[in-house]
Design a protein around this motif. Sequence first.
Motif, PDB file in Angstrom:
ATOM      1  N   ARG A   1       0.831  -1.203   0.000  1.00 39.28           N
ATOM      2  CA  ARG A   1       0.000   0.000   0.000  1.00 39.28           C
ATOM      3  C   ARG A   1       0.870   1.260   0.000  1.00 39.28           C
ATOM      4  N   THR A   2       1.973   1.220   0.736  1.00 40.73           N
ATOM      5  CA  THR A   2       2.890   2.357   0.747  1.00 40.73           C
ATOM      6  C   THR A   2       3.507   2.577  -0.630  1.00 40.73           C
ATOM      7  N   GLU A   3       3.862   1.489  -1.297  1.00 35.29           N
ATOM      8  CA  GLU A   3       4.466   1.604  -2.622  1.00 35.29           C
ATOM      9  C   GLU A   3       3.479   2.155  -3.639  1.00 35.29           C
ATOM     10  N   ARG A   4       2.214   1.767  -3.558  1.00 35.53           N
ATOM     11  CA  ARG A   4       1.221   2.281  -4.501  1.00 35.53           C
ATOM     12  C   ARG A   4       1.063   3.800  -4.363  1.00 35.53           C
ATOM     13  N   MET A   5       1.082   4.282  -3.137  1.00 37.06           N
ATOM     14  CA  MET A   5       0.980   5.728  -2.945  1.00 37.06           C
ATOM     15  C   MET A   5       2.251   6.435  -3.415  1.00 37.06           C
ATOM     16  N   ARG A   6       3.396   5.811  -3.177  1.00 35.73           N
ATOM     17  CA  ARG A   6       4.648   6.442  -3.594  1.00 35.73           C
ATOM     18  C   ARG A   6       4.718   6.563  -5.116  1.00 35.73           C
ATOM     19  N   GLU A   7       4.177   5.585  -5.824  1.00 37.36           N
ATOM     20  CA  GLU A   7       4.173   5.659  -7.290  1.00 37.36           C
ATOM     21  C   GLU A   7       3.396   6.863  -7.801  1.00 37.36           C
ATOM     22  N   ASP A   8       2.430   7.344  -7.021  1.00 38.74           N
ATOM     23  CA  ASP A   8       1.661   8.534  -7.405  1.00 38.74           C
ATOM     24  C   ASP A   8       2.232   9.803  -6.792  1.00 38.74           C
ATOM     25  N   GLY A   9       3.453   9.732  -6.250  1.00 42.30           N
ATOM     26  CA  GLY A   9       4.094  10.914  -5.690  1.00 42.30           C
ATOM     27  C   GLY A   9       3.604  11.294  -4.320  1.00 42.30           C
ATOM     28  N   VAL A  10       2.988  10.348  -3.597  1.00 49.50           N
ATOM     29  CA  VAL A  10       2.457  10.620  -2.261  1.00 49.50           C
ATOM     30  C   VAL A  10       3.289   9.844  -1.241  1.00 49.50           C
ATOM     31  N   THR A  11       3.994  10.554  -0.359  1.00 46.06           N
ATOM     32  CA  THR A  11       4.684   9.889   0.737  1.00 46.06           C
ATOM     33  C   THR A  11       3.674   9.518   1.816  1.00 46.06           C
ATOM     34  N   SER A  12       4.111   8.765   2.795  1.00 50.25           N
ATOM     35  CA  SER A  12       3.155   8.304   3.810  1.00 50.25           C
ATOM     36  C   SER A  12       3.846   8.104   5.145  1.00 50.25           C
ATOM     37  N   CYS A  13       3.046   8.131   6.188  1.00 49.73           N
ATOM     38  CA  CYS A  13       3.475   7.768   7.532  1.00 49.73           C
ATOM     39  C   CYS A  13       2.301   7.061   8.189  1.00 49.73           C
ATOM     40  N   TRP A  14       2.571   5.901   8.775  1.00 48.45           N
ATOM     41  CA  TRP A  14       1.539   5.082   9.383  1.00 48.45           C
ATOM     42  C   TRP A  14       1.586   5.262  10.900  1.00 48.45           C
ATOM     43  N   PHE A  15       0.400   5.354  11.502  1.00 52.29           N
ATOM     44  CA  PHE A  15       0.274   5.608  12.931  1.00 52.29           C
ATOM     45  C   PHE A  15      -0.577   4.520  13.581  1.00 52.29           C
ATOM     46  N   SER A  16      -0.203   4.181  14.813  1.00 47.95           N
ATOM     47  CA  SER A  16      -0.997   3.247  15.609  1.00 47.95           C
ATOM     48  C   SER A  16      -0.822   3.594  17.077  1.00 47.95           C
TER      49      SER A  16
END
Length: 491
Positions: free
Chosen positions: A140-155
């Motif tokens: 899921r992180t890679e799919r967003m990165r391919e569209d130029g969107v970085t991510s951070c996951w929280f729990s």
Amino acid sequence: MAFRAVHAEWGTVFAHLPDLGCGQAWEAVWKARPAAPIACAECRHPMHAKTSYSGLRFFAHAPYAPDCEIARQGESEAHHLLKLELASAARDAGAHAELEVRAPDGSWRADVLAADPAGTWRMALEAQLSPITAADITARTERMREDGVTSCWFSDRPRPPWLGTVPSLRLATTENGVLVAEGLVKFAQGAWAAAPQVPVADFLRWVFSTKVAPHAPRCHLSYPQRQLAQVWTAPQYTAAEDTFLAEEEKRQREREEQRARYMAKAAKKRADTDQKNAVSRQAALKRATAAERDARRLNRGPAGERWQAQLMTRQGVQQALDHLAREHGIAATTGLSITDHRWAGGTPLIGEDGVPVAVFTPESRLVNGEAFRLLAGMLLLFATIKDKKRFDRNTRSCRRVPIDGWKMEHTEATSAAEPAKQPRPKAAAVPRCRRAGGPCACPAPELTVTISGHPHPAEPCEHVTPAAAIYTATCRTCGGAYDKPWRRTRH
């Protein structure tokens, strides 16, 4: 639960915002009569504004909704509250935040999409409370990165197993609000340590301004939590780790170079020692050869032959000679210089060329001086493996061991394939003592006397000498004490 909908007149409305994100009150859509014209942002099916028992505001699909992803998946109240916290923190950090933003092609959906007001970057803030595999969260992180969107996951769960697999953090709710509890680190004293807990808004402000970024640590994480494959840290700490590793590599290289110099020095010293030992041992062998030659010259004729025959009857001597012939292809006989102190009480075995090739059963207590120099370069034979080990143990305890160790073998049979031990032949012409430890009764005794720890050859005489008055000679043939007058033959 859904927290975003589309109003026919006001556009997108958000249940978590006080003004619905469009300057309208919650009561304008909640229990409004007639019903407010709101629909699902995904399937466009009509929705109703509702409030949970705990006061949480949300939107719900009207009956007979189609197979909508929002209606099908739903989310828990805790999940929604965490999303609201992330969205609020992102806005406090100066970013534009929008909930549940879907990719144009539908390949991913961000819980909260934070964006630069100028539109230079986008970052997905993902609230992950339900179980998920490391492979799924990475995909899921890679799919967003391919569209130029970085991510951070929280729990906010105690030990999310996927933490560190992707850029992620663990949060903790305290009296000071929601704080970053795990995943934010700093580098100090050669290891990564946990940074002080900070509010989520402060952390996001650092992220949006590139003051902290994801990093794969190469040094150990020393804080009392787990080792993480990815952490969040400031660029200066990343540079500090690079500097530390470069210095550590330099120190390791210096240690290896120092060790190489030490090993080279030790090897040179060992080579010099081996060379000196080789010269010393060769000189000792030449002197032993000369001593054997002199002994044979002095014992020519029948007396020497009789002495040679008596030496061959010593226990284990024949087995030692057979061992030399069988294992080394050397034909040898006993040496007549047996009483010389250089053999350390053992029996010299002389090759056909008159050069000593081995020593049989030397005594550890007599191995010193010239005896040590000679025996250090020769083959030492023992009747049993027990005798061999005892000699090695005793010389080691006295620190009388060559630098390259003793060259030792034993002659006893070690397997059924080896010939059995033959009983020691008895010489009919040489009468034995009447009892063990009794006086010598040999007609031609071969005498030796130990003076100051060194054996000396002796012979019977008519008058008592000063040495005979103090020391007791022993017959090497029968082992008995010689209680008659004697004198030393040579020093």
